[in-house]
Design a protein around this motif. Structure first.
Motif, PDB file in Angstrom:
ATOM      1  N   PRO A 143      -0.338   5.324  -0.049  1.00  0.00           N
ATOM      2  CA  PRO A 143       0.625   6.232   0.573  1.00  0.00           C
ATOM      3  C   PRO A 143       0.331   6.405   2.054  1.00  0.00           C
ATOM      4  O   PRO A 143      -0.805   6.281   2.495  1.00  0.00           O
ATOM      5  CB  PRO A 143       0.424   7.549  -0.189  1.00  0.00           C
ATOM      6  N   LYS A 144       1.367   6.687   2.787  1.00  0.00           N
ATOM      7  CA  LYS A 144       1.234   6.859   4.240  1.00  0.00           C
ATOM      8  C   LYS A 144       0.369   8.078   4.532  1.00  0.00           C
ATOM      9  O   LYS A 144       0.560   9.147   3.964  1.00  0.00           O
ATOM     10  CB  LYS A 144       2.614   7.009   4.856  1.00  0.00           C
ATOM     11  N   ILE A 145      -0.591   7.899   5.451  1.00  0.00           N
ATOM     12  CA  ILE A 145      -1.454   9.005   5.859  1.00  0.00           C
ATOM     13  C   ILE A 145      -0.766   9.728   7.003  1.00  0.00           C
ATOM     14  O   ILE A 145      -0.436   9.131   8.023  1.00  0.00           O
ATOM     15  CB  ILE A 145      -2.839   8.492   6.299  1.00  0.00           C
TER      16      ILE A 145
ATOM     17  N   ILE B 215      -6.167   1.023  12.272  1.00  0.00           N
ATOM     18  CA  ILE B 215      -6.887   1.661  11.183  1.00  0.00           C
ATOM     19  C   ILE B 215      -6.660   3.168  11.310  1.00  0.00           C
ATOM     20  O   ILE B 215      -6.635   3.711  12.416  1.00  0.00           O
ATOM     21  CB  ILE B 215      -8.394   1.328  11.201  1.00  0.00           C
ATOM     22  N   ILE B 216      -6.474   3.831  10.164  1.00  0.00           N
ATOM     23  CA  ILE B 216      -6.277   5.272  10.136  1.00  0.00           C
ATOM     24  C   ILE B 216      -7.321   5.865   9.191  1.00  0.00           C
ATOM     25  O   ILE B 216      -7.510   5.373   8.075  1.00  0.00           O
ATOM     26  CB  ILE B 216      -4.867   5.657   9.649  1.00  0.00           C
ATOM     27  N   LEU B 217      -7.978   6.919   9.655  1.00  0.00           N
ATOM     28  CA  LEU B 217      -8.931   7.654   8.840  1.00  0.00           C
ATOM     29  C   LEU B 217      -8.499   9.112   8.787  1.00  0.00           C
ATOM     30  O   LEU B 217      -8.148   9.690   9.821  1.00  0.00           O
ATOM     31  CB  LEU B 217     -10.341   7.587   9.441  1.00  0.00           C
TER      32      LEU B 217
ATOM     33  N   LEU C 152      -9.505   9.279   3.202  1.00  0.00           N
ATOM     34  CA  LEU C 152      -8.457   8.264   3.110  1.00  0.00           C
ATOM     35  C   LEU C 152      -8.636   7.308   4.278  1.00  0.00           C
ATOM     36  O   LEU C 152      -8.696   7.734   5.434  1.00  0.00           O
ATOM     37  CB  LEU C 152      -7.067   8.899   3.189  1.00  0.00           C
ATOM     38  N   VAL C 153      -8.739   6.016   3.980  1.00  0.00           N
ATOM     39  CA  VAL C 153      -8.850   4.992   5.014  1.00  0.00           C
ATOM     40  C   VAL C 153      -7.742   3.986   4.763  1.00  0.00           C
ATOM     41  O   VAL C 153      -7.592   3.477   3.652  1.00  0.00           O
ATOM     42  CB  VAL C 153     -10.224   4.280   4.977  1.00  0.00           C
ATOM     43  N   ASP C 154      -6.964   3.728   5.797  1.00  0.00           N
ATOM     44  CA  ASP C 154      -5.869   2.769   5.689  1.00  0.00           C
ATOM     45  C   ASP C 154      -6.024   1.729   6.790  1.00  0.00           C
ATOM     46  O   ASP C 154      -5.801   2.022   7.968  1.00  0.00           O
ATOM     47  CB  ASP C 154      -4.525   3.490   5.816  1.00  0.00           C
TER      48      ASP C 154
END
Length: 160
Positions: free
Chosen positions: A2-4, A45-47, A37-39
């Motif tokens: 899922p989108k962060i 990269i999103i944390l 959550l890491v994407d």
């Protein structure tokens, strides 16, 4: 995944990175992270997580180019979140221009001292050469400097 979504009242985690032959490692320094959550996407990269004090932590780092997102791994520890990404071919260390920022002040002082020595050496070279034949150039350059200053004065923007 899922989108962060970036939470309100968030702060970034201190982030360290290094690379090895095949992988890029990114370490997010977070004390007792939870709800991690890491994407890893193609270009960023999103944390997102919470720290020991229940602060919202959020980092979003854009990459220069695409990475191998399917070949990435993350591991949560007590004080860090380690992310391992297969290193793309575009990300290389330029050791010719690499600077060790911890010693920057010392290197800057050495460079400054070298510059001062050069100026002192220039003073010791004796009398400057005669420049009697430059009278015509001096008057021409003086006239051009006068025109330039008048132009700048007439075209300057007044600041409040």
């Amino acid at each position: 995944m899922p989108k962060i979504v970036r939470p309100e009242n968030c702060q970034p985690a201190k982030t360290l990175w290094y690379d090895r032959k095949k992988y890029l490692t990114i370490n997010f320094l977070v004390q007792n992270p939870r709800d991690v959550l890491v994407d890893v996407q193609d270009t960023k990269i999103i944390l997102s997580c919470k720290d020991i004090d229940d602060n919202n932590i959020y980092n979003e780092i854009e990459f220069y180019d695409r990475v191998f997102k399917s070949d990435s791994r993350e591991k949560v520890h007590d004080r860090t979140i380690n992310v391992l990404i297969r290193k793309p071919t575009w990300l290389l260390v330029d050791f010719d221009n690499w600077r060790d920022w911890e010693n920057e002040e010392e290197e800057g002082m050495a460079e400054y001292e070298q510059y001062v020595d050069m100026l002192n050496d220039m003073k010791k070279t004796g009398e400057p050469p005669a420049m009697d034949d430059l009278d015509d150039l001096v008057s021409t350059f003086g006239y051009l400097a006068l025109l330039s200053s008048q132009f700048q004065h007439n075209h300057s923007v007044k600041q409040i």
